[in-house]
Scaffold this motif. Sequence first.
Motif, PDB file in Angstrom:
ATOM      1  N   ASN A 201      15.748   4.968 -10.195  1.00 52.91           N
ATOM      2  CA  ASN A 201      14.933   4.141 -10.990  1.00 52.91           C
ATOM      3  C   ASN A 201      14.562   4.693 -12.538  1.00 52.91           C
ATOM      4  O   ASN A 201      13.428   4.842 -12.802  1.00 52.91           O
ATOM      5  N   GLY A 202      15.838   5.349 -12.957  1.00 51.64           N
ATOM      6  CA  GLY A 202      15.741   5.833 -14.550  1.00 51.64           C
ATOM      7  C   GLY A 202      15.309   7.108 -14.568  1.00 51.64           C
ATOM      8  O   GLY A 202      15.726   7.845 -15.716  1.00 51.64           O
ATOM      9  N   THR A 203      14.889   7.965 -13.424  1.00 55.47           N
ATOM     10  CA  THR A 203      14.509   9.204 -13.752  1.00 55.47           C
ATOM     11  C   THR A 203      15.511  10.238 -12.970  1.00 55.47           C
ATOM     12  O   THR A 203      15.465  10.017 -11.885  1.00 55.47           O
ATOM     13  N   TYR A 204      15.825  11.280 -13.580  1.00 57.58           N
ATOM     14  CA  TYR A 204      16.741  12.206 -12.633  1.00 57.58           C
ATOM     15  C   TYR A 204      15.637  12.476 -11.383  1.00 57.58           C
ATOM     16  O   TYR A 204      14.606  12.955 -11.630  1.00 57.58           O
ATOM     17  N   ALA A 205      16.375  12.576 -10.039  1.00 62.33           N
ATOM     18  CA  ALA A 205      15.475  13.148  -9.039  1.00 62.33           C
ATOM     19  C   ALA A 205      14.841  14.481  -9.185  1.00 62.33           C
ATOM     20  O   ALA A 205      13.831  14.750  -8.718  1.00 62.33           O
ATOM     21  N   CYS A 206      15.799  15.306  -9.971  1.00 61.59           N
ATOM     22  CA  CYS A 206      15.115  16.903 -10.077  1.00 61.59           C
ATOM     23  C   CYS A 206      13.903  16.751 -11.032  1.00 61.59           C
ATOM     24  O   CYS A 206      12.953  17.632 -11.187  1.00 61.59           O
ATOM     25  N   GLU A 207      13.602  15.823 -11.753  1.00 62.73           N
ATOM     26  CA  GLU A 207      12.296  15.672 -12.403  1.00 62.73           C
ATOM     27  C   GLU A 207      11.389  14.403 -12.286  1.00 62.73           C
ATOM     28  O   GLU A 207      10.748  13.856 -13.016  1.00 62.73           O
ATOM     29  N   ASN A 208      11.775  13.697 -11.055  1.00 65.01           N
ATOM     30  CA  ASN A 208      11.136  12.601 -10.665  1.00 65.01           C
ATOM     31  C   ASN A 208       9.774  12.892  -9.859  1.00 65.01           C
ATOM     32  O   ASN A 208       9.674  13.127  -8.921  1.00 65.01           O
ATOM     33  N   GLU A 209       8.457  12.855 -10.882  1.00 64.37           N
ATOM     34  CA  GLU A 209       7.345  13.159 -10.450  1.00 64.37           C
ATOM     35  C   GLU A 209       6.871  12.202  -9.194  1.00 64.37           C
ATOM     36  O   GLU A 209       6.269  12.677  -8.413  1.00 64.37           O
ATOM     37  N   TRP A 210       7.193  11.164  -9.207  1.00 64.79           N
ATOM     38  CA  TRP A 210       6.980  10.172  -8.245  1.00 64.79           C
ATOM     39  C   TRP A 210       7.309  10.536  -6.859  1.00 64.79           C
ATOM     40  O   TRP A 210       6.700  10.551  -5.759  1.00 64.79           O
ATOM     41  N   LEU A 211       8.636  10.909  -6.736  1.00 66.60           N
ATOM     42  CA  LEU A 211       9.485  11.798  -5.526  1.00 66.60           C
ATOM     43  C   LEU A 211       9.130  12.819  -5.278  1.00 66.60           C
ATOM     44  O   LEU A 211       8.621  12.882  -4.031  1.00 66.60           O
ATOM     45  N   LEU A 212       8.963  13.806  -6.328  1.00 68.52           N
ATOM     46  CA  LEU A 212       8.656  15.224  -5.782  1.00 68.52           C
ATOM     47  C   LEU A 212       7.278  15.539  -5.656  1.00 68.52           C
ATOM     48  O   LEU A 212       7.175  16.401  -4.953  1.00 68.52           O
ATOM     49  N   THR A 213       6.359  14.695  -6.290  1.00 72.10           N
ATOM     50  CA  THR A 213       4.953  15.175  -5.954  1.00 72.10           C
ATOM     51  C   THR A 213       4.244  14.127  -5.303  1.00 72.10           C
ATOM     52  O   THR A 213       3.629  14.415  -4.553  1.00 72.10           O
ATOM     53  N   ASP A 214       4.206  12.884  -5.953  1.00 75.48           N
ATOM     54  CA  ASP A 214       3.334  11.796  -5.493  1.00 75.48           C
ATOM     55  C   ASP A 214       3.838  11.538  -3.777  1.00 75.48           C
ATOM     56  O   ASP A 214       2.960  11.619  -2.976  1.00 75.48           O
ATOM     57  N   VAL A 215       5.166  11.431  -3.573  1.00 77.58           N
ATOM     58  CA  VAL A 215       5.475  11.207  -2.324  1.00 77.58           C
ATOM     59  C   VAL A 215       5.730  12.420  -1.596  1.00 77.58           C
ATOM     60  O   VAL A 215       4.990  12.590  -0.505  1.00 77.58           O
ATOM     61  N   LEU A 216       6.441  13.347  -2.024  1.00 74.56           N
ATOM     62  CA  LEU A 216       6.746  14.545  -1.058  1.00 74.56           C
ATOM     63  C   LEU A 216       5.549  15.156  -0.958  1.00 74.56           C
ATOM     64  O   LEU A 216       5.328  15.797   0.252  1.00 74.56           O
ATOM     65  N   ARG A 217       5.022  15.804  -2.018  1.00 72.87           N
ATOM     66  CA  ARG A 217       3.959  16.823  -1.587  1.00 72.87           C
ATOM     67  C   ARG A 217       2.600  15.950  -1.441  1.00 72.87           C
ATOM     68  O   ARG A 217       2.001  16.588  -0.473  1.00 72.87           O
ATOM     69  N   GLU A 218       2.184  15.164  -1.994  1.00 71.85           N
ATOM     70  CA  GLU A 218       0.939  14.480  -1.867  1.00 71.85           C
ATOM     71  C   GLU A 218       0.696  13.766  -0.775  1.00 71.85           C
ATOM     72  O   GLU A 218      -0.102  13.686   0.169  1.00 71.85           O
TER      73      GLU A 218
END
Length: 751
Positions: A201-218
């Motif tokens: 959705n427009g942002t590289y996975a490596c820097e996708n905060e929704w993916l790597l922090t909001d979903v994965l970590r939080e």
Amino acid sequence: MDLWQIIHDMTLEEKASLCSGENNWDTKAVESQAVPSIRMSDGPHGVRRQDNYQTRGEKPTTRPSVCFPVAAALGASFDRVLLNRVGTLLGEEALANDVQVLLGPGVNMKRSPLCGRNFEYYSEDPFLTGELAAAYIQGLQSQGVSACVKHFAANNQEYRRMSADSIVDERTLREIYLPAFEAAVRQGRAHSVMCSYNRLNGTYACENEWLLTDVLREEWGFNGVVVTDWGAMNDRCRALEAGLNIEMPSSNGVTDKNIVDAVRSGKLDEAMLDKRVYETLRWTEWCYSGRRTDTETPYDRHDLAARAIAGECAVLLKNEDGILPLADGQKIVFIGEYAESPRFQGGGSSHITCTKVTPALEASAEYADVEYVRMFTDEGRDDKTWDMAISAAEKADVAVVFAGLPTSYESEGFDRSHLNLPDYQEEAIEAIAAVQPNLVVVLHNGSPVTLRNIDKIKGLLEMYLAGQAVGGAAADILFGKVNPSGKLAETFPLRLEDNPTYPDYAKNKTEVRYSEGQYIGYRYYDSRNMDVLFPFGHGLSYTSFKLKNLRISAEKIKEDDSLTVSVDIKNTGVRAGKEVIQLYIGYDGEDHVGRPVRQLKGFEKVRLEPGEIKTVMFYLDKRSFAYYNTEISDWYAESGRYTIYIGTSSRDLPVKCSVELVAKPLPLKLDDTLTVGDILEFTDDREVLEKLSPMVSRFTGDFSGLDGKEHRQMFSHMLDGLPLHSVKSFSNTTDEDIEAVYEFLRRLNEQ
Ligand code: GLC
């Protein structure tokens, strides 16, 4: 080890250095703080340990290791225990080769059968994939070796995978493309995750905060390490802030310096760098503590295990006239190069140097004298033996053709362009069938194929790319020592054109629009009631089974209740065998959100002696019934009746029952889309109805006379969809009247 003290004592440069690899496989050490380097290797179905890679320009060599069945085969086992065993065996081999991180499992969904890397993935179903991946991870990590679940996320094609933008709505992500990663993290407790190359959705996975922090970590509680796919880094500082720990393979110091400069200039908060470094140190500590250099891999034992595992994955797709297993004394001819030199793994980073290969021709010697004629190879027809094969088939009792997809048809790095077997293989099958009706075909492929001559084939055995022992496993099944028990973990469509991603799959250079939403695989074909070549969950056995005595722990449940479903299964045949009992759930209420007709929510594989009966239990919870509601950003099990289907294939569900689920209604969305129908469905509160009644009398009046019925029907439907703000056009309603209703509903919502 006090990690925060180490962080405190490290220089900024040392901390930044931990954010990228030392070389192709190793993390960096920090000598001054006795922080060791740890080694990663591919996976996911064999340890691809390299040597001579430490300095650029060297030519790396790969150590031999056992090649287990690829994920496409393992997925067909439907067996959590088996996957746990595979993970354990791989962990043993990783330890023996001083590897601390195995780069797997790959859990991406098989959105289209054309994806070149589908051989490395388990299924088109997220529940099956998640359950199997979690078991594999638990096995691997039980040996002290970290898993690295990949490729996170929505990397479902190889075409321009390093830059294409996967455009996926949140509900589809949540219900289809994320659950397997969620299970890998929450159930499997994976210590690391590999982000994918693509944009989401427009942002590289490596820097996708929704993916790597909001979903994965939080949301999922992941506190491990995220590494990039190799070369998947874009903006290093943005990635660090988004939740990415280590850029692989190495940045030659460039992006380490970017981090130092950004901290020094105040653009990057050093506390964020410390957080990423802390996660990396904790992971390194866990991995290094499991390191053992005194272990030897019992390759022979692992090779035997690989053969047994492959035998559990193979799927018997057809067995007309009980042509299989082959009988003693029959005159048998094997045809096709794969009989003597099988294709057993895929191309790309997972491709390993195996310790040995067991072809079916060699393995069959322990069962029967089998004639062999090549007839064709991966390159095409073998003119020298083409006619010889036909003549041998004519004289035989049974002809077994070993077919499948050459490596040039599917691999990491590119996608397939069609689903067909090579023409020369179809021609061979046709020529053999013309002289020998007792025709068996054994397939070696990483993803579905269409079969032009399916009606001429009596026995069809899908081996997939089942590892170095594939030939032994095939022989064990063909001659009946092993009773096949695999089930398709993906649909074989009749035609490529039937797939919902056709015709624009992997066509657009920059965007991948997941316009089919959650309707992938059987979710699509079953909801469209379409014929398929072989359905998801299909697989035959040399024995037979019967399901009966379905029991459910309650007829009516609330959304947070759990529900137990049990069924008895009997082996009604004359030989022992295994069966996979599958449980699907479908919503029978008035569906206003759109959902597949039924979805896999349980599976159990059981072994039964002839005549034996076992009871299989399924434990369902809210998530089993829920869809992801983006308005409440949570899973929601809607009130209504659900059917629970149980059977041995998505298209063979002989027993079913239903359950009524009562859920708290969703809070009303009090905006200008709110309709009178929404209000009437949400509450029958007298005060609300009294307020509404004068506003809608135009629609609820007394429609007597001939056309009354039509008018009444039309107006009641219109009323259902009538936005509250529109009643002003049909009645003397003021803005204050309408606001009073909204105010009342706000109070009801809060209750
Ligand atoms: C590759 C693959 C990934 C693999 C990595 C290291 O590009 O996408 O699965 O683990 O690089 O080889």
